[in-house]
Design a protein around this motif. Structure first.
Motif, mmCIF file in Angstrom:
data_model
loop_
_atom_site.group_PDB
_atom_site.id
_atom_site.type_symbol
_atom_site.label_atom_id
_atom_site.label_comp_id
_atom_site.label_asym_id
_atom_site.label_seq_id
_atom_site.Cartn_x
_atom_site.Cartn_y
_atom_site.Cartn_z
ATOM 1 N N ASP A 172 0.867 -1.176 0.000
ATOM 2 C CA ASP A 172 0.000 0.000 0.000
ATOM 3 C C ASP A 172 0.909 1.233 0.000
ATOM 4 N N LEU A 173 0.491 2.301 -0.655
ATOM 5 C CA LEU A 173 1.327 3.512 -0.661
ATOM 6 C C LEU A 173 1.358 4.188 0.706
ATOM 7 N N HIS A 174 0.491 3.750 1.628
ATOM 8 C CA HIS A 174 0.549 4.242 3.004
ATOM 9 C C HIS A 174 1.386 3.330 3.900
ATOM 10 N N GLY A 175 2.148 2.441 3.290
ATOM 11 C CA GLY A 175 3.069 1.605 4.032
ATOM 12 C C GLY A 175 4.392 2.320 4.260
ATOM 13 N N ASN A 176 5.288 1.639 4.965
ATOM 14 C CA ASN A 176 6.596 2.206 5.290
ATOM 15 C C ASN A 176 7.692 1.257 4.806
ATOM 16 N N VAL A 177 8.696 1.801 4.147
ATOM 17 C CA VAL A 177 9.777 0.978 3.609
ATOM 18 C C VAL A 177 11.059 1.277 4.372
ATOM 19 N N SER A 178 11.379 0.417 5.311
ATOM 20 C CA SER A 178 12.622 0.561 6.064
ATOM 21 C C SER A 178 13.792 0.097 5.203
ATOM 22 N N TRP A 179 15.007 0.469 5.618
ATOM 23 C CA TRP A 179 16.212 0.010 4.915
ATOM 24 C C TRP A 179 16.284 -1.516 4.956
ATOM 25 N N ARG A 180 15.882 -2.100 6.076
ATOM 26 C CA ARG A 180 15.925 -3.559 6.222
ATOM 27 C C ARG A 180 14.965 -4.245 5.245
ATOM 28 N N LEU A 181 13.772 -3.694 5.086
ATOM 29 C CA LEU A 181 12.828 -4.243 4.119
ATOM 30 C C LEU A 181 13.369 -4.090 2.700
ATOM 31 N N ALA A 182 13.932 -2.905 2.404
ATOM 32 C CA ALA A 182 14.490 -2.652 1.077
ATOM 33 C C ALA A 182 15.634 -3.620 0.761
ATOM 34 N N GLN A 183 16.460 -3.931 1.744
ATOM 35 C CA GLN A 183 17.576 -4.855 1.550
ATOM 36 C C GLN A 183 17.110 -6.265 1.229
ATOM 37 N N ASN A 184 16.130 -6.731 1.950
ATOM 38 C CA ASN A 184 15.742 -8.139 1.861
ATOM 39 C C ASN A 184 14.775 -8.454 0.742
ATOM 40 N N THR A 185 14.118 -7.438 0.175
ATOM 41 C CA THR A 185 13.288 -7.674 -0.997
ATOM 42 C C THR A 185 14.129 -7.413 -2.236
ATOM 43 N N LYS A 519 15.734 22.307 7.456
ATOM 44 C CA LYS A 519 16.635 22.523 6.321
ATOM 45 C C LYS A 519 16.336 21.534 5.199
ATOM 46 N N GLU A 520 16.815 21.869 4.013
ATOM 47 C CA GLU A 520 16.654 20.976 2.867
ATOM 48 C C GLU A 520 17.330 19.633 3.172
ATOM 49 N N PRO A 521 16.632 18.528 2.960
ATOM 50 C CA PRO A 521 17.230 17.225 3.248
ATOM 51 C C PRO A 521 18.107 16.736 2.099
ATOM 52 N N ASP A 522 18.885 15.727 2.366
ATOM 53 C CA ASP A 522 19.687 15.063 1.336
ATOM 54 C C ASP A 522 18.783 14.067 0.616
ATOM 55 N N LEU A 523 18.474 14.358 -0.635
ATOM 56 C CA LEU A 523 17.599 13.492 -1.416
ATOM 57 C C LEU A 523 18.359 12.756 -2.511
ATOM 58 N N LYS A 524 19.621 12.488 -2.255
ATOM 59 C CA LYS A 524 20.403 11.689 -3.198
ATOM 60 C C LYS A 524 20.045 10.213 -3.014
ATOM 61 N N ALA A 525 20.036 9.492 -4.112
ATOM 62 C CA ALA A 525 19.686 8.076 -4.074
ATOM 63 C C ALA A 525 20.728 7.279 -3.297
ATOM 64 N N ARG A 526 20.250 6.369 -2.476
ATOM 65 C CA ARG A 526 21.120 5.449 -1.749
ATOM 66 C C ARG A 526 20.929 4.063 -2.360
ATOM 67 N N LEU A 527 21.995 3.491 -2.874
ATOM 68 C CA LEU A 527 21.899 2.177 -3.490
ATOM 69 C C LEU A 527 21.863 1.104 -2.412
ATOM 70 N N VAL A 528 20.840 0.275 -2.489
ATOM 71 C CA VAL A 528 20.618 -0.762 -1.487
ATOM 72 C C VAL A 528 21.359 -2.029 -1.909
ATOM 73 N N PRO A 529 22.144 -2.617 -1.018
ATOM 74 C CA PRO A 529 22.839 -3.862 -1.383
ATOM 75 C C PRO A 529 21.864 -4.963 -1.775
ATOM 76 N N SER A 530 22.274 -5.802 -2.689
ATOM 77 C CA SER A 530 21.446 -6.928 -3.099
ATOM 78 C C SER A 530 21.189 -7.854 -1.925
ATOM 79 N N SER A 531 20.046 -8.517 -1.953
ATOM 80 C CA SER A 531 19.744 -9.478 -0.888
ATOM 81 C C SER A 531 20.745 -10.635 -0.884
ATOM 82 N N ASP A 532 21.474 -10.820 -1.971
ATOM 83 C CA ASP A 532 22.514 -11.858 -2.022
ATOM 84 C C ASP A 532 23.625 -11.596 -1.008
ATOM 85 N N THR A 533 23.810 -10.322 -0.668
ATOM 86 C CA THR A 533 24.960 -9.954 0.168
ATOM 87 C C THR A 533 24.636 -9.900 1.656
ATOM 88 N N ILE A 534 23.390 -10.135 2.008
ATOM 89 C CA ILE A 534 22.972 -10.000 3.408
ATOM 90 C C ILE A 534 23.637 -11.080 4.261
#
Length: 534
Positions: A172-185, A519-534
């Motif tokens: 759902d677009l009202h969900g939350n995507v943590s770094w941990r979720l982003a890593q493992n999917t 203040k203006e936030p840092d909106l640069k893309a952060r590359l998420v490691p592949s789930s292979d590397t977890i």
């Protein structure tokens, strides 16, 4: 610079939106007809997920039975695109585990969460190994004593299915995507409409993206870009029906169709839970690093740049202002959203403050007064008494405020029973009690009222009522098309629209609108490691 960029995004969306629809249809036809070669083994794909939106500002709690869990072949019934004769069913060996969906509510008990997760993991162990997995979640589940439940869930799933399994997540677009979720999917997508008229289309996209990557042998994407946006707003201010939500979300589909991009997604986040992960997020997946990162950054900037433009999807007012407007209006039916206790956003659903105030109004008491339908209030004891006396019987009983009595005590309803219906999936039993000119829907268990049939099956005709009050935020499509006029009433409850008045202690600060001059936030893309590397 800001205006130029937003204009570019709008033109980008306008230019490619019709094309995206055609391409979606073309890809759908291709996916439906091109089966793997006869000698090629079908991929083994698991299905699992838990979905709920749960408020930490509500005293309610959610138990296991609320999830109405489906097991094994029962899971297919949740997805029309996976019917027995569908092309999708023929493209893989599907191994459904457990899928549970609950009405929004309070935090899930730890016991319920652990039970459902344990069952899921046991079923996954039983049927492995897997080439892929369709992970169907909402993304805004709160669990007592546990941060980021969806992140915890997918980590535990990875321990069972391994690193090589390609996981495609639908949210759902009202969900939350943590770094941990982003890593493992591996593949991830979310709704692009609010109200969520594209929910099933999104789930299907998650499945077809997965099938495409498995059939082509491309597997996991080379790149996943994740950008947290320090904005936390309610859905009632971010509807895609109106600007600026309409404009920024219109750019998501064409962005996802670029060469080198698999999918693009933008989450508003869930405003009524106090966790560090609760904020907006953009994620883009694909095989072209520049396309993935630049697209994510453009979408994130488009969201941040319009943060001050988001406004409520309807006129707003206090309940008194809403009722005053409704009783003097010549437009019927006039809808009022009782937003603070909205059970589809996480409210307890049994706050009696609004119905208490309504029954005090003289306009709804006399024979020639205005007619009003109120949907709804839970009251199992009242329902039991109503069943005893039957339709046409008189009743004097209490309802509501068993869970959330912070704003008003249980409401005493003295009136006539006009309807009794059994068998609803959520309410179980529904009754209508007429008090003066007010028809109050009372349920054994809480239930949202989103469709005309929800009313007509109870003998109520909302189109002919002067006023209809519904525990909801923005009106769902059928109610929206039915209303002659409407107002969103800023009422108290577990999903109070006044976010700045809520006692946040754990969200990551600074965040808009709690910190308007940040203040203006840092909106640069952060590359998420592949789930292979977890």
């Amino acid at each position: 610079m800001k205006i130029t960029f937003l204009l570019a995004v709008s033109l980008f969306a306008a230019t490619f939106q019709p094309l995206s629809s055609k391409l979606d249809e073309k890809n759908f036809e291709k996916n439906e007809t091109e089966l793997p070669g006869k000698n090629k083994a079908l991929p083994r794909i698991a299905i699992a997920g838990l979905g709920i939106e749960s408020s930490t500002f509500s005293p309610a709690s959610t138990t296991e039975e609320a999830f109405h869990a489906r097991y094994g072949d029962q899971v297919y019934a949740a997805y029309p695109f996976m019917s027995a004769d569908s092309g999708i069913r023929a493209k893989a060996t599907w191994l459904p585990a457990l899928v549970g969906k609950s009405l929004p509510g309070g935090a899930v008990t730890r016991e319920a969460y652990e039970s459902l997760v344990k069952q899921t993991l046991e079923l996954l162990k039983k049927n492995g190994p897997y080439d892929g997995m369709f992970f169907d979640i909402h993304g805004a589940m709160s669990v007592v004593g546990l941060d980021d439940p969806e992140g915890d869930f997918i980590v535990r799933i990875r321990e069972v299915v391994g690193k090589k399994t390609v996981i495609s997540t639908s949210m759902d677009l009202h969900g939350n995507v943590s770094w941990r979720l982003a890593q493992n999917t591996d593949l991830i997508t979310c709704y692009r409409m609010a109200p969520h008229e594209d929910a099933m289309q999104t789930k299907k996209r998650a499945v077809t993206n997965l099938l495409s990557r498995l059939e082509s042998g491309k597997g996991k994407p080379a790149y996943k870009a994740w950008i947290p946006i320090p904005v936390l707003l309610p859905g009632e201010k971010t509807s895609t029906r109106i600007e600026p939500g309409k404009r920024i979300y219109a750019a998501v589909t064409p962005a996802s169709l670029q060469k080198g991009v698999i999918d693009a997604a933008m989450w508003v986040g869930y405003a009524w839970a106090d966790e560090p992960r609760n904020h907006a997020v953009v994620m883009v997946t694909g095989d072209d690093k520049n396309a993935v990162t630049s697209t994510a950054e453009k979408l994130a900037k488009s969201f941040w740049d319009v943060r001050r433009e988001f406004e409520f999807v309807a006129p707003t007012g206090t309940l008194k202002e809403a009722l005053d407007k409704a009783v003097t209006s010549d437009k019927t039916p006039f809808f009022i959203s009782d937003s603070g206790d909205n059970p589809t956003a996480g409210g307890a659903g049994d706050v009696t403050w609004t119905i208490t105030e309504i029954l005090k109004r003289p306009e709804f008491q006399g024979e020639n007064g205005k007619s009003l339908i109120y949907a709804s209030i839970p009251g199992p004891e009242l329902v039991a008494k109503a069943v005893e006396v039957g339709v046409g019987g008189k009743i004097d009983a209490l309802a509501g405020a068993k869970v959330d009595s912070r704003f008003a005590p249980p409401i005493r309803l003295v009136g006539t029973v006009t309807a009794i219906e059994h068998g609803d999936r959520n309410a179980e039993t529904e009754v209508v009690v007429k008090v003066g000119n007010v028809s109050v829907i009372v349920t054994k268990k809480r239930k949202p009222y989103h469709k005309e049939a929800d009313f007509t099956r109870l003998g109520l005709t909302p189109r002919k009522s002067d006023v209809v009050v519904v525990k909801i935020g923005y009106l769902e499509p059928e109610l929206y098309s039915m209303r002659a006029d409407w107002i969103l009433s800023l009422t108290p409850g577990g999903v109070d629209q006044n976010l700045e008045g809520l006692d946040y202690k754990r969200v990551k600060r600074p965040i808009f609108p709690l910190d308007k001059d940040m203040k203006e936030p840092d909106l640069k893309a952060r590359l998420v490691p592949s789930s292979d590397t977890i």
